[in-house]
Design a protein around this motif. Structure first.
Motif, PDB file in Angstrom:
ATOM      1  N   ILE A 133      39.108  -7.271  -5.704  1.00  0.00           N
ATOM      2  CA  ILE A 133      38.095  -7.363  -6.749  1.00  0.00           C
ATOM      3  C   ILE A 133      38.723  -7.851  -8.051  1.00  0.00           C
ATOM      4  O   ILE A 133      39.827  -7.461  -8.420  1.00  0.00           O
ATOM      5  CB  ILE A 133      37.369  -6.012  -6.931  1.00  0.00           C
ATOM      6  N   ARG A 134      38.016  -8.733  -8.747  1.00  0.00           N
ATOM      7  CA  ARG A 134      38.554  -9.401  -9.924  1.00  0.00           C
ATOM      8  C   ARG A 134      38.039  -8.763 -11.215  1.00  0.00           C
ATOM      9  O   ARG A 134      36.999  -8.090 -11.222  1.00  0.00           O
ATOM     10  CB  ARG A 134      38.192 -10.890  -9.870  1.00  0.00           C
ATOM     11  N   ASN A 135      38.760  -8.962 -12.288  1.00  0.00           N
ATOM     12  CA  ASN A 135      38.353  -8.402 -13.579  1.00  0.00           C
ATOM     13  C   ASN A 135      37.046  -9.013 -14.055  1.00  0.00           C
ATOM     14  O   ASN A 135      36.856 -10.235 -13.979  1.00  0.00           O
ATOM     15  CB  ASN A 135      39.427  -8.640 -14.633  1.00  0.00           C
ATOM     16  N   SER A 136      36.157  -8.173 -14.518  1.00  0.00           N
ATOM     17  CA  SER A 136      34.809  -8.511 -14.995  1.00  0.00           C
ATOM     18  C   SER A 136      33.905  -9.038 -13.890  1.00  0.00           C
ATOM     19  O   SER A 136      32.825  -9.567 -14.173  1.00  0.00           O
ATOM     20  CB  SER A 136      34.838  -9.495 -16.178  1.00  0.00           C
ATOM     21  N   ALA A 137      34.309  -8.858 -12.616  1.00  0.00           N
ATOM     22  CA  ALA A 137      33.486  -9.325 -11.497  1.00  0.00           C
ATOM     23  C   ALA A 137      32.201  -8.513 -11.386  1.00  0.00           C
ATOM     24  O   ALA A 137      32.154  -7.320 -11.700  1.00  0.00           O
ATOM     25  CB  ALA A 137      34.265  -9.240 -10.194  1.00  0.00           C
ATOM     26  N   VAL A 138      31.157  -9.183 -10.904  1.00  0.00           N
ATOM     27  CA  VAL A 138      29.832  -8.582 -10.767  1.00  0.00           C
ATOM     28  C   VAL A 138      29.501  -8.393  -9.291  1.00  0.00           C
ATOM     29  O   VAL A 138      29.639  -9.319  -8.483  1.00  0.00           O
ATOM     30  CB  VAL A 138      28.754  -9.474 -11.419  1.00  0.00           C
ATOM     31  N   LEU A 142      20.876  -3.087  -9.265  1.00  0.00           N
ATOM     32  CA  LEU A 142      22.018  -2.432  -9.896  1.00  0.00           C
ATOM     33  C   LEU A 142      23.153  -3.438  -9.971  1.00  0.00           C
ATOM     34  O   LEU A 142      23.588  -3.984  -8.953  1.00  0.00           O
ATOM     35  CB  LEU A 142      22.450  -1.207  -9.083  1.00  0.00           C
ATOM     36  N   TYR A 143      23.637  -3.696 -11.184  1.00  0.00           N
ATOM     37  CA  TYR A 143      24.756  -4.602 -11.424  1.00  0.00           C
ATOM     38  C   TYR A 143      26.007  -3.767 -11.672  1.00  0.00           C
ATOM     39  O   TYR A 143      26.081  -3.046 -12.671  1.00  0.00           O
ATOM     40  CB  TYR A 143      24.469  -5.492 -12.636  1.00  0.00           C
ATOM     41  N   LEU A 144      26.955  -3.847 -10.759  1.00  0.00           N
ATOM     42  CA  LEU A 144      28.199  -3.097 -10.893  1.00  0.00           C
ATOM     43  C   LEU A 144      29.282  -4.051 -11.410  1.00  0.00           C
ATOM     44  O   LEU A 144      29.566  -5.075 -10.780  1.00  0.00           O
ATOM     45  CB  LEU A 144      28.636  -2.502  -9.558  1.00  0.00           C
ATOM     46  N   VAL A 145      29.887  -3.721 -12.542  1.00  0.00           N
ATOM     47  CA  VAL A 145      30.869  -4.598 -13.173  1.00  0.00           C
ATOM     48  C   VAL A 145      32.219  -3.891 -13.249  1.00  0.00           C
ATOM     49  O   VAL A 145      32.309  -2.767 -13.760  1.00  0.00           O
ATOM     50  CB  VAL A 145      30.414  -5.009 -14.588  1.00  0.00           C
TER      51      VAL A 145
END
Length: 227
Positions: free
Chosen positions: A189-194, A4-7
């Motif tokens: 947490i950063r923008n567009s971080a995965v 699961l990739y959470l963005v």
């Protein structure tokens, strides 16, 4: 095991009248992430997003960058908390001006200092921000999405597009973290971080958190943002 990739969504419009709108940078971050995955041959079997505009715009950018046409499943439980309501719940009535200009260093710091305090009180049940669910219900909205993934997507690659609060909550839930530790994750947490979870039908396991592999070169050093 599935993955699961959470963005987290791309940069939104912090300090504007309508925060729920990606900035030009946020659009570029999202498309760049899609291109990065396409270059590596990563495909997704399912996509789940919150219902906020910035979630839809981030998924649209990823899809453009990767050349994907997968229809997303919308999941309201993945929507972000209302940071303004959290802050108003701990400020004396009529004291919103105490925040100052959100674009100034002082105003930016004041916003996140008050937000951290408000989140802690909301999570412990001390305050009930107007228009927001109880924290236990917020957590259920996030964990129900994780349960759905485990039940319906065994062995698959799943993309989940959401916001910092729900993603930090998911990590806190999987690791059994305290409220303060979960808030710390949320604030960083950063923008567009995965963030990556591996999962089987019984549980999720944290693999990575808050990574920016698509921006890991000097050409993109100015694309890293937090708000």
């Amino acid at each position: 095991m599935g993955t699961l990739y959470l963005v987290r969504h791309g940069q939104a419009s912090f300090g504007a009248a309508d925060y729920d709108q990606l900035s030009d940078l946020g659009q570029r971050q999202s498309e760049r992430l899609g291109r990065y995955w396409a270059e590596r041959g990563l495909h997704f079997d399912a996509v789940i997003t919150g219902t906020l505009r910035r979630h839809a715009q981030t998924w649209a950018g990823i899809a453009r960058g990767a050349g994907l046409e997968l229809p997303p499943t919308e999941w309201p439980g993945l929507n972000e908390y209302d940071s303004g309501a959290v802050i108003r719940a701990i400020l004396p009535r009529g004291q919103d001006q105490a925040l100052g200009d959100p674009h100034s260093p002082e105003g930016y710091k004041a916003h996140f200092r008050l937000l951290r305090d408000g989140l802690r009180q909301w999570m412990t049940g001390t305050i009930s921000p107007e228009g927001m669910p109880a924290y236990t219900d917020f957590v259920h909205g996030v964990t129900s999405a994780l349960e759905h993934v485990r039940a319906h997507h065994a062995g698959q690659n799943v993309l989940l597009v959401s916001s910092g609060g729900p993603i930090a909550t998911a990590v806190g839930h999987v690791l059994g973290l305290s409220p303060d530790a979960t808030i710390d994750l949320n604030m960083r947490i950063r923008n567009s971080a995965v963030t990556e979870f591996q999962f089987n039908p019984k549980r999720h396991h944290l693999l990575t958190y808050n990574t920016l592999p698509h921006l890991d070169s000097l050409a993109y050093k100015d694309w890293i943002s937090y708000a």
